[in-house]
Design a protein around this motif. Structure first.
Motif, PDB file in Angstrom:
ATOM      1  N   UNK A   1      51.149  48.975  69.394  1.00 58.68           N
ATOM      2  CA  UNK A   1      51.450  49.909  70.478  1.00 58.68           C
ATOM      3  C   UNK A   1      50.462  49.752  71.630  1.00 58.68           C
ATOM      4  N   UNK A   2      50.855  50.289  72.772  1.00 55.87           N
ATOM      5  CA  UNK A   2      49.957  50.305  73.922  1.00 55.87           C
ATOM      6  C   UNK A   2      48.693  51.101  73.632  1.00 55.87           C
ATOM      7  N   UNK A   3      48.825  52.159  72.845  1.00 59.59           N
ATOM      8  CA  UNK A   3      47.662  52.976  72.490  1.00 59.59           C
ATOM      9  C   UNK A   3      46.640  52.154  71.707  1.00 59.59           C
ATOM     10  N   UNK A   4      47.117  51.272  70.838  1.00 60.27           N
ATOM     11  CA  UNK A   4      46.193  50.419  70.080  1.00 60.27           C
ATOM     12  C   UNK A   4      45.476  49.433  71.010  1.00 60.27           C
ATOM     13  N   UNK A   5      46.192  48.899  71.983  1.00 59.45           N
ATOM     14  CA  UNK A   5      45.542  48.022  72.969  1.00 59.45           C
ATOM     15  C   UNK A   5      44.443  48.783  73.708  1.00 59.45           C
TER      16      UNK A   5
END
Length: 146
Positions: free
Chosen positions: A127-131
């Motif tokens: 996910x973008x949150x993990x990035x």
């Protein structure tokens, strides 16, 4: 070079249509494929200086393939914005290399993070949150994340 609505044709219909197009382009967003870097020059002639032009992150493309488009966008007087699809990023090293080169070579300051539409992730990010949680964006000078 940009065109203002006041500079457009005095012809009643053409002028009205042209003004509406300029207003639409000024309030909307445009994106190009990394494969179409040369389109940035033509688009730059239609948009006001500093307008944002987004580069998408399509399937089967690594982030580095966006670099020529980002550089061409900057050279055309526009603000490059990179889409980053988390599930398409193979490794932290790929992300770091891209951010270092993109900020250094094109002045990239804005990214849009998405999970991407891949059913399975190519690397460590789903996910973008993990990035974002990696903390790399500020380190490389990214000032805005969408």
């Amino acid at each position: 070079m940009s065109t203002s609505p006041a500079q457009l044709s005095d012809h009643p219909v053409e002028g009205r249509v042209a003004r509406a197009m300029v207003e639409l382009l000024g309030s909307g967003s445009l994106e190009i494929s990394p494969d179409k870097a040369e389109d940035a020059r033509a688009i730059g002639a239609l948009l006001p200086s500093g307008a944002r032009l987004y580069v998408n992150h399509p399937p089967r493309h690594v982030l580095a393939q966006s670099l020529p488009a980002l550089k061409t966008i900057r050279a055309a007087g526009l603000e490059p914005v990179a889409h980053i699809a988390a599930r398409r990023v193979a490794s932290r090293a790929e992300l770091e290399s891209f951010l270092e080169r993109a900020t250094g070579e094109s002045g990239l300051a804005t990214v849009v993070l998405r999970g991407g539409d891949e059913p399975r992730q190519a690397g460590p990010y789903a996910s973008g949150a993990e990035l974002r949680s990696e903390g790399l964006f500020a380190r490389y000078g990214i000032r805005e994340i969408g």
